[in-house]
Design a protein around this motif. Structure first.
Motif, short mmCIF file in Angstrom:
data_model
loop_
_atom_site.label_atom_id
_atom_site.label_comp_id
_atom_site.label_asym_id
_atom_site.label_seq_id
_atom_site.Cartn_x
_atom_site.Cartn_y
_atom_site.Cartn_z
N PRO A 149 0.82 -1.22 0.00
CA PRO A 149 0.00 0.00 0.00
C PRO A 149 0.85 1.27 0.00
O PRO A 149 0.49 2.26 -0.63
N GLU A 150 1.98 1.23 0.70
CA GLU A 150 2.87 2.41 0.75
C GLU A 150 3.47 2.69 -0.63
O GLU A 150 3.58 3.85 -1.05
N GLU A 151 3.85 1.63 -1.34
CA GLU A 151 4.41 1.81 -2.69
C GLU A 151 3.36 2.36 -3.65
O GLU A 151 3.65 3.23 -4.48
N MET A 152 2.13 1.85 -3.54
CA MET A 152 1.07 2.35 -4.41
C MET A 152 0.77 3.82 -4.11
O MET A 152 0.53 4.62 -5.03
N LYS A 154 2.85 6.02 -3.03
CA LYS A 154 3.95 6.81 -3.58
C LYS A 154 3.80 6.98 -5.09
O LYS A 154 4.04 8.07 -5.63
N LEU A 155 3.38 5.91 -5.78
CA LEU A 155 3.19 5.99 -7.22
C LEU A 155 2.07 6.96 -7.57
O LEU A 155 2.17 7.71 -8.55
N ARG A 156 1.02 6.97 -6.77
CA ARG A 156 -0.14 7.83 -7.07
C ARG A 156 0.20 9.31 -7.00
O ARG A 156 -0.46 10.13 -7.66
N VAL A 157 1.19 9.69 -6.21
CA VAL A 157 1.51 11.11 -6.07
C VAL A 157 2.79 11.50 -6.80
O VAL A 157 3.13 12.69 -6.86
N ALA A 158 3.50 10.54 -7.35
CA ALA A 158 4.77 10.83 -8.05
C ALA A 158 4.50 11.66 -9.30
O ALA A 158 3.41 11.62 -9.88
N GLN A 159 5.51 12.42 -9.70
CA GLN A 159 5.40 13.29 -10.87
C GLN A 159 6.64 13.14 -11.75
O GLN A 159 7.71 12.74 -11.28
N GLY A 160 6.50 13.48 -13.01
CA GLY A 160 7.63 13.57 -13.91
C GLY A 160 8.42 12.29 -14.07
O GLY A 160 7.88 11.18 -14.07
N GLN A 169 9.99 0.28 -12.42
CA GLN A 169 10.56 -0.57 -11.38
C GLN A 169 9.49 -1.46 -10.74
O GLN A 169 9.69 -2.66 -10.55
N MET A 170 8.36 -0.85 -10.42
CA MET A 170 7.29 -1.59 -9.75
C MET A 170 6.66 -2.62 -10.69
O MET A 170 6.34 -3.75 -10.27
N MET A 171 6.51 -2.26 -11.96
CA MET A 171 5.87 -3.20 -12.89
C MET A 171 6.80 -4.36 -13.24
O MET A 171 6.33 -5.48 -13.48
N ILE A 172 8.09 -4.12 -13.27
CA ILE A 172 9.04 -5.22 -13.49
C ILE A 172 8.90 -6.24 -12.37
O ILE A 172 8.79 -7.45 -12.60
N LYS A 173 8.88 -5.75 -11.14
CA LYS A 173 8.71 -6.64 -9.99
C LYS A 173 7.36 -7.35 -10.05
O LYS A 173 7.26 -8.56 -9.78
N HIS A 174 6.33 -6.62 -10.42
CA HIS A 174 4.97 -7.17 -10.50
C HIS A 174 4.90 -8.29 -11.54
O HIS A 174 4.33 -9.37 -11.30
#
Length: 221
Positions: A149-152, A154-160, A169-174
């Motif tokens: 949940p913490e990683e998600m 972070k992704l939701r608010v990340a920019q640029g 990075q996250m999708m490779i792991k996924h």
């Protein structure tokens, strides 16, 4: 370790934020992708109906466990893909995100249709990953490769560029976790229709992995 019972894959809502690079057509692009995701889901349902089997997998079968668990696994990938498509700044990242969102939503439709045609509930009495032949574990309620949940958050608010790199990075792991689960049904399953679709999933995710890794290398992530 006893894992919690499965739950229906959460509904995926397209992000409503505007594109991070100021594209005026960004909102319309997201709406178009959302429509494509719905179409993919409906096509997935239709595809599932077109794969009848002579014998129906039971509630505790590897096929039922795979359909339930992979639907949940896919649902997170769909959300990640929509975020990348909506707010990614790299064109390839946005394209990959959109392709993953539409493709995996269609596969969710197929797997949910299997369960209905087998007369099974979307959730079952077996714990997550109990069907896996190697006894794969569930950590903190998450299946292999899934983001916390913490990683998600972070992704939701990340920019640029940060969002682009984080998504890759996250999708490779996924995908690595997903391929591990797909190999599990290929090893343990016996339903020809499920095995056929699972092999296509594996091939697709392996191709995605190559594209994801190349894009991450290009962006210096």
């Amino acid at each position: 370790m006893t894992a919690p019972a499965t739950t229906d894959p959460p509904p995926v809502e397209p992000p409503v934020t505007s594109a991070g690079d100021g594209r005026p057509a960004g909102r319309y692009g997201v709406l178009a992708l959302a429509a494509a995701v719905v179409v993919g889901l409906l096509l997935g349902y239709a595809g599932g109906l077109l794969t009848p089997t002579l014998t129906r997998p039971g509630d505790s079968s590897a096929e039922a466990g795979f359909a339930r668990d992979m639907s949940t696994h896919h649902a997170q990938a769909v959300e990640m893909g929509l975020i990348a498509f909506d707010r990614g700044t790299d064109p390839e990242v946005r394209q990959i995100g959109g392709d993953i969102a539409t493709g995996q939503q269609g596969e969710i439709g197929t797997m949910q249709t299997w369960l209905r045609s087998w007369g099974l509930d979307p959730t079952g009495s077996e714990p997550r990953m109990a069907w896996m032949p190697d006894g794969a574990t569930v950590e903190n309620g998450l299946m292999p490769g899934m983001a916390t949940p913490e990683e998600m958050a972070k992704l939701r608010v990340a920019q640029g560029r940060e969002l682009d790199v984080l998504f890759l990075q996250m999708m490779i792991k996924h995908h690595l976790g997903g391929i591990h689960m797909i190999q599990g049904i290929l090893d343990a399953g016996s339903d020809d229709d499920v095995l056929k679709v699972a092999q296509i999933m594996k091939n697709t995710q392996q191709t995605d992995l190559t594209n994801l890794q190349n894009a991450l290398k290009r962006l210096g992530g």
